[in-house]
Design a protein around this motif. Sequence first.
Motif, PDB file in Angstrom:
ATOM      1  N   THR A 132      -6.724   0.767  -0.791  1.00 53.68           N
ATOM      2  CA  THR A 132      -5.147   1.087  -1.556  1.00 53.68           C
ATOM      3  C   THR A 132      -5.912   0.480  -2.746  1.00 53.68           C
ATOM      4  O   THR A 132      -6.517  -0.665  -3.240  1.00 53.68           O
ATOM      5  CB  THR A 132      -4.662  -0.432  -0.984  1.00 53.68           C
ATOM      6  N   THR A 164      -7.916   5.895  -6.437  1.00 58.20           N
ATOM      7  CA  THR A 164      -7.363   5.942  -4.835  1.00 58.20           C
ATOM      8  C   THR A 164      -6.937   6.844  -4.556  1.00 58.20           C
ATOM      9  O   THR A 164      -6.948   7.604  -3.278  1.00 58.20           O
ATOM     10  CB  THR A 164      -7.776   4.292  -4.112  1.00 58.20           C
ATOM     11  N   ALA A 207      -7.154   9.814  -1.950  1.00 55.26           N
ATOM     12  CA  ALA A 207      -6.431  10.383  -0.858  1.00 55.26           C
ATOM     13  C   ALA A 207      -5.535  11.619  -0.666  1.00 55.26           C
ATOM     14  O   ALA A 207      -5.465  12.821  -0.092  1.00 55.26           O
ATOM     15  CB  ALA A 207      -5.857   9.281  -0.506  1.00 55.26           C
ATOM     16  N   THR A 263      -3.836   5.638   8.685  1.00 59.76           N
ATOM     17  CA  THR A 263      -3.946   4.795   8.102  1.00 59.76           C
ATOM     18  C   THR A 263      -5.004   3.909   9.213  1.00 59.76           C
ATOM     19  O   THR A 263      -3.014   2.526   9.472  1.00 59.76           O
ATOM     20  CB  THR A 263      -3.698   4.149   6.794  1.00 59.76           C
ATOM     21  N   HIS A 264      -5.760   2.901   9.222  1.00 60.91           N
ATOM     22  CA  HIS A 264      -5.537   1.836   9.752  1.00 60.91           C
ATOM     23  C   HIS A 264      -6.081   0.344   9.246  1.00 60.91           C
ATOM     24  O   HIS A 264      -6.699  -0.209   8.964  1.00 60.91           O
ATOM     25  CB  HIS A 264      -6.815   1.863  11.043  1.00 60.91           C
ATOM     26  N   HIS A 265      -4.618   0.229   8.795  1.00 57.44           N
ATOM     27  CA  HIS A 265      -4.516  -1.051   7.850  1.00 57.44           C
ATOM     28  C   HIS A 265      -4.745  -2.423   8.268  1.00 57.44           C
ATOM     29  O   HIS A 265      -4.958  -3.266   7.538  1.00 57.44           O
ATOM     30  CB  HIS A 265      -3.039  -1.044   7.084  1.00 57.44           C
ATOM     31  N   HIS A 275       2.180  11.277   6.679  1.00 61.23           N
ATOM     32  CA  HIS A 275       0.754   9.925   6.688  1.00 61.23           C
ATOM     33  C   HIS A 275       1.335   8.919   7.339  1.00 61.23           C
ATOM     34  O   HIS A 275       2.543   7.928   7.394  1.00 61.23           O
ATOM     35  CB  HIS A 275       0.989   9.891   5.316  1.00 61.23           C
ATOM     36  N   ILE A 300      -7.661   6.931   8.136  1.00 61.05           N
ATOM     37  CA  ILE A 300      -8.099   6.241   6.588  1.00 61.05           C
ATOM     38  C   ILE A 300      -8.578   4.881   7.008  1.00 61.05           C
ATOM     39  O   ILE A 300      -7.421   3.822   7.484  1.00 61.05           O
ATOM     40  CB  ILE A 300      -6.816   6.302   5.818  1.00 61.05           C
ATOM     41  N   PRO A 320      -9.164   1.026   5.256  1.00 58.29           N
ATOM     42  CA  PRO A 320      -9.578   0.647   3.635  1.00 58.29           C
ATOM     43  C   PRO A 320     -10.709   0.326   3.164  1.00 58.29           C
ATOM     44  O   PRO A 320     -11.021   0.202   1.830  1.00 58.29           O
ATOM     45  CB  PRO A 320      -8.469  -0.379   4.425  1.00 58.29           C
ATOM     46  N   SER A 343       0.822  -1.787  -0.014  1.00 59.27           N
ATOM     47  CA  SER A 343      -0.231  -0.129   0.113  1.00 59.27           C
ATOM     48  C   SER A 343       0.677   1.088   0.559  1.00 59.27           C
ATOM     49  O   SER A 343       0.745   1.893  -0.865  1.00 59.27           O
ATOM     50  CB  SER A 343      -0.708   0.080   0.815  1.00 59.27           C
ATOM     51  N   HIS A 355       1.692   4.681   8.836  1.00 54.57           N
ATOM     52  CA  HIS A 355       0.389   3.583   8.677  1.00 54.57           C
ATOM     53  C   HIS A 355       0.628   2.814   9.539  1.00 54.57           C
ATOM     54  O   HIS A 355       0.352   1.428   9.575  1.00 54.57           O
ATOM     55  CB  HIS A 355       1.597   2.874   7.881  1.00 54.57           C
TER      56      HIS A 355
END
Length: 439
Positions: free
Chosen positions: A176, A367, A371, A114-116, A89, A152, A154, A20, A91
């Motif tokens: 992503t 996407t 973003a 981003t809460h991956h 940003h 964010i 996903p 990502s 991750h």
Amino acid sequence: MNICMMSNTFTPHVGGVARSVESFTRAYRELGHQVLVVAPVFADMPKHEDNVIRVPAIQHYSGSDFSIRLSIPGFLKNALDNFRPHLIHSHHPFLLGGTALCEAAARRIPLIFTHHTMYEQYTHYVPGDSPPIRAFAIELATGYANLCDRVIAPSESVAGILQSRGVTTPIAAIPTGVDVGRFKAGDGASFRAKMGISRDAFIVGHVGRLAPEKNLNFLAAAVSAFMERTPRAHFLIIGSGPSETELRTCFQNAGLASRTHFAGSRDGTELIDAYHAMDIFAFASKSETQGMVLAEAMATGVPVIGLDAPGVREVIRDGENGRLIQGDDRNSFTQALEWFENLDPAMRENLSNSAWETAQAFSLKTTAARALSLYESILSASGPPPGANEDSSWSKSIRMLGAEWEVWANVAHAANIALATPFHESPSSRIEIFRSGTK
């Protein structure tokens, strides 16, 4: 824009977060933005990387293929001073996530997170895995999200989960993206030949890290049952990881080793060719926050069979571009494979076309634009960061100390909830008790 990405994983690590970060970084740079990536060192990483800062790290933490960063070197501050990011940003909610929070606070610039990952499903990599450890992981990520300016998710289903856990920071659902143009053309026949698989074989494919959190025991049982009933069926596995030996043993014990093909990790055109070699893509993981490999498979026209779970249900439309299996019913999964194998060519083509159309909604171009639009809205609301002469080193240090205090306060809060969580109790129920103020 000058965008700083901070991630605990990055290439050459093979995983959803690393991919990502790499994908968005590439897309932003192609659109003319400047991107600086801060990530740990990894084995076999490129010798020369443009605008990538590597920090010292422990390799293969706790038997995993992850890299855990050590103390942050002094040159990082100088590099960030020279880069002058407009935003950071993050991750991850820990390790470099803490660094991201401190640096953003010191520079008075926005922090996006981003809460991956559903972190509680990865605690088996931590010694002493237990419900308290899982409760700690949930609350640590939730608290970190609430220290950021924007989150964010996903997928929409993950956004809902985060809100139910107490995330109050505004959340945007942005998956992503996939470079759908690259995946459209591939040479599946040549990949079959490389793997010694005949042209008329029916190939069930899978791409991903071979790790416990991917529910591979379920997948192996369902696929092996299908292969036992279907003599022309083969299983093609793209990826590597700690569960590979266990998977090999499973298919060997079932007498299916000659029709099971472990191709290892592949990327670039080899990965695309591998997707094109498949007839159907099988996916049983319930720990995903988005179905990235599902979108990749569909971009090659390959339908997908998967378990209903966050991130998966946003991609699979049952009966249209694959099958979405409810619950953990292995028989239903096996029957779905048989259903697809028995379809006539016209029905298969309809599913393939629908899969390709689905992938277009997950294009990287789309996407990345979403973003960047989010970044721009945050920057417009926050205003420009102060110039070098308008902000003293002393005030920066005070803000950084304040951010460090917030980081450790969040850790302490998560630890308190973990300590109060019995070993036999669900982590989520204990967290709800704390939030409601009841006992």
